[in-house]
Scaffold this active site. Sequence first.
Site, mmCIF file in Angstrom:
data_model
loop_
_atom_site.group_PDB
_atom_site.id
_atom_site.type_symbol
_atom_site.label_atom_id
_atom_site.label_comp_id
_atom_site.label_asym_id
_atom_site.label_seq_id
_atom_site.Cartn_x
_atom_site.Cartn_y
_atom_site.Cartn_z
ATOM 1 N N HIS A 28 10.296 28.322 3.074
ATOM 2 C CA HIS A 28 10.905 27.419 2.740
ATOM 3 C C HIS A 28 11.681 28.278 1.989
ATOM 4 C CE1 HIS A 28 8.095 25.102 4.059
ATOM 5 N NE2 HIS A 28 8.539 24.413 4.916
ATOM 6 N N HIS A 68 6.851 22.655 -1.075
ATOM 7 C CA HIS A 68 7.035 23.579 0.408
ATOM 8 C C HIS A 68 7.955 25.131 -0.505
ATOM 9 C CE1 HIS A 68 10.965 20.691 0.126
ATOM 10 N NE2 HIS A 68 11.448 21.747 0.240
ATOM 11 N N PRO A 117 2.623 17.412 -0.117
ATOM 12 C CA PRO A 117 2.668 16.184 0.428
ATOM 13 C C PRO A 117 3.912 15.615 -0.485
ATOM 14 C CG PRO A 117 0.529 16.929 0.684
ATOM 15 C CD PRO A 117 0.996 17.962 -0.298
ATOM 16 N N ASP A 157 15.018 15.780 -1.919
ATOM 17 C CA ASP A 157 14.812 14.465 -1.457
ATOM 18 C C ASP A 157 13.989 14.264 -0.783
ATOM 19 O OD1 ASP A 157 18.464 13.583 -1.506
ATOM 20 O OD2 ASP A 157 18.194 15.969 -0.687
ATOM 21 N N VAL A 189 20.976 17.697 1.969
ATOM 22 C CA VAL A 189 19.901 18.518 3.510
ATOM 23 C C VAL A 189 18.100 17.385 3.367
ATOM 24 C CG1 VAL A 189 19.693 20.625 4.204
ATOM 25 C CG2 VAL A 189 21.815 20.149 3.533
ATOM 26 N N HIS A 262 16.641 24.837 4.434
ATOM 27 C CA HIS A 262 15.829 24.279 4.369
ATOM 28 C C HIS A 262 14.433 25.283 4.258
ATOM 29 C CE1 HIS A 262 12.629 21.030 3.258
ATOM 30 N NE2 HIS A 262 11.246 21.888 3.955
ATOM 31 N N GLU A 409 -0.929 0.988 -5.347
ATOM 32 C CA GLU A 409 -1.986 1.607 -5.502
ATOM 33 C C GLU A 409 -2.052 3.578 -4.815
ATOM 34 O OE1 GLU A 409 -3.229 -2.134 -3.134
ATOM 35 O OE2 GLU A 409 -2.242 -0.641 -3.226
ATOM 36 N N HIS A 459 -14.964 -5.474 -3.251
ATOM 37 C CA HIS A 459 -15.514 -6.142 -2.013
ATOM 38 C C HIS A 459 -15.336 -4.650 -1.315
ATOM 39 C CE1 HIS A 459 -13.782 -8.148 -5.710
ATOM 40 N NE2 HIS A 459 -12.898 -9.588 -4.302
ATOM 41 N N HIS A 471 -9.334 -7.793 5.000
ATOM 42 C CA HIS A 471 -9.684 -8.365 4.394
ATOM 43 C C HIS A 471 -11.031 -6.913 4.294
ATOM 44 C CE1 HIS A 471 -6.332 -9.070 2.469
ATOM 45 N NE2 HIS A 471 -6.487 -8.700 1.242
ATOM 46 N N ARG A 518 -18.294 -7.596 -3.625
ATOM 47 C CA ARG A 518 -17.998 -8.907 -4.388
ATOM 48 C C ARG A 518 -19.454 -9.925 -4.288
ATOM 49 N NH1 ARG A 518 -14.708 -13.410 -0.756
ATOM 50 N NH2 ARG A 518 -13.963 -14.760 -2.654
#
Length: 657
Positions: A28, A68, A117, A157, A189, A262, A409, A459, A471, A518
Amino acid sequence: MNKELLQKAATQARGLAIDAVHACSSGHLGLPLGAAEIGSVLFGDALSLNPDEPRWVNRDRFILSAGHGSMFIYSWLHLAGFDLPLEELKNFRQLHSKTPGHPEYKETPGVECTTGPLGQGVGNGVGFAISGKMAAAKYNTAEHKIIDNHIVVLAGDGCLQEGVAQEASALAGHLKLDNLILFYDSNDVTLDAMAEKSQSEDTAARYEAMGWDVATIDGHDFDAISKAYAAAKAATGKPQLIVCKTEIGRGIPEVAGTSAGHGEGGAKYAESARKGLGLPEETFYVSDEVREYFAAKKAERVSAYEAWLETYSAWKSANGELAAQLEAGASAPVDVDALFAAIPVTGDDTKAATRASGSSVLQPIAKARPELISGSADLHGSTKNYIKDGGDFLPGNETGRNLLFGIREHAMGALMNGIAYDGIFRASGATFMVFADYCRPSIRLAALAGLPTIYIFTHDSVGVGEDGPTHQPVETVSGLRVIPNLDVIRPGDAEETAGAFVAAMERLDGPTMLSLTRQNIPNIGAASAEERRKGVLKGGYVIKKETAELETILIATGSELQHAVKAADELGAGTRVVSMPSMFRFDAQSDEYKESVLPKACTKRIAIEAGVSGLWYKYVGTEGKVIGIDRFGISAPGDTVMEILGMSAANVVKVAK
């Protein structure tokens, strides 16, 4: 600041990126070319670094969230004098090179964390900033300030569109992390199209609303970049966002400023781009004057580091115990026997949820291991992992050992990784098991990078009961077991819970997840407390041995262990019960040990777990049976759900017969 030489460095860094991507036809170019002036100011002037000591505790941390654009960081680490020879830039994205396709922790000196990521690096940066605040509060003294560094993140972005970045940024603003500086490479972009096709919000206003200071500058103007960075370093009370308006792919006119800039699309114009930039035909070119400038800058940085060493030496002489803690950091060796000795043994008549047992185990461990910190995604009252007397980490109380992540989380996982990358503190965090999928990307990266994070997820089965199938994590535990290098431990009683916590502390080369109940479950008196505790360290062990010729092996884990032990009493003297709290650890044992626990000659095997059945067949074989739950759960009291779905001693006996 020598702007003339910094501009030459920026131009030559653009050339290095073009040549590396052109050589392998992959990568990239957009960010390395568009943000070259930012890199030049940071690595050529502003950052406090020592390339010869890339893990110096008071260095500024630079994190490329937009991973990247890895040739950005590789080029600048090379120029700044880190152990990254030009030959490694020429081997970009090749096997065993120090320049992999996305930055990877421990693969390249100067790379602080594994990014790729999008948005993860922003979350990591917030974790680094928390670690820095904790370290400054704990280790600085009135006489000696040894930690006053900053965390610098470069994001685009794509990073800021990802939810993890927004969760983390909101928490950073709330915690007033003024040691955090986020450069936003705002080039309008994205990969598919101009950014206006997918975003229209006012990012600066959003960050201001989250409690950040914001400056907007021309990202190609050396004076503007330097002035904004100096102001950000001097600011107090808020994290800092510097919005840099840049041109993506600058230096390749055919693609600059467009979505085609890009990726590697501009690499085919390498020859004309090099000429347009005023670079010679020689590829991977760096001029002597740029080399000399960075060599002189490195000497300045080494000199500053040596001056800091004098301060550190005086501090260390006056604070021996603190110095020992700081130098050991999160990788301090763990004395397993000493930790076990610190944890009281529970009676065989105890009946408790393993989340509650975990709370009891956590306290002596936290006392013995001052580097351990704990956090929860707004569930300390349910996950029971609060360090008593540890205090909350909040503005004005940065020595607090309990992190309140809020209902975030995904950010929790990324922040824990940032703390772990920093290596000063040991990060643990908690939520309900079913919400593990909200932080799974961060868990995967912890496993990939070998971070010793600890997840306390409670749990953990349909035993949750009345909360219903939303759950009840029937597939989650097995879904996490398939992540390479992640140790998932599901203890079957209070003593196995002690073993699980100690195992998590002992492990320094990857993450550990504790899967806790639990509902109340009984202690299993079929083996001694020591056997149960140390059995967990091996992953699987014989908790109830047959007293006649071996006929049947029952394998169980977690809250279902009680059913296997009870069923064995009815099935007779030829029945063995194997507790399997950790497949990861058991699979790592010697063939001899595994044979001693699960002898091949005995093919009549039954495994029971309140979750999907698939993974258990590697232990029961084609002639064995698995009692599992290959469906979603039911909204009803937990005991009722367990009974209906076959999680009972009676059902184990029925299947065995």
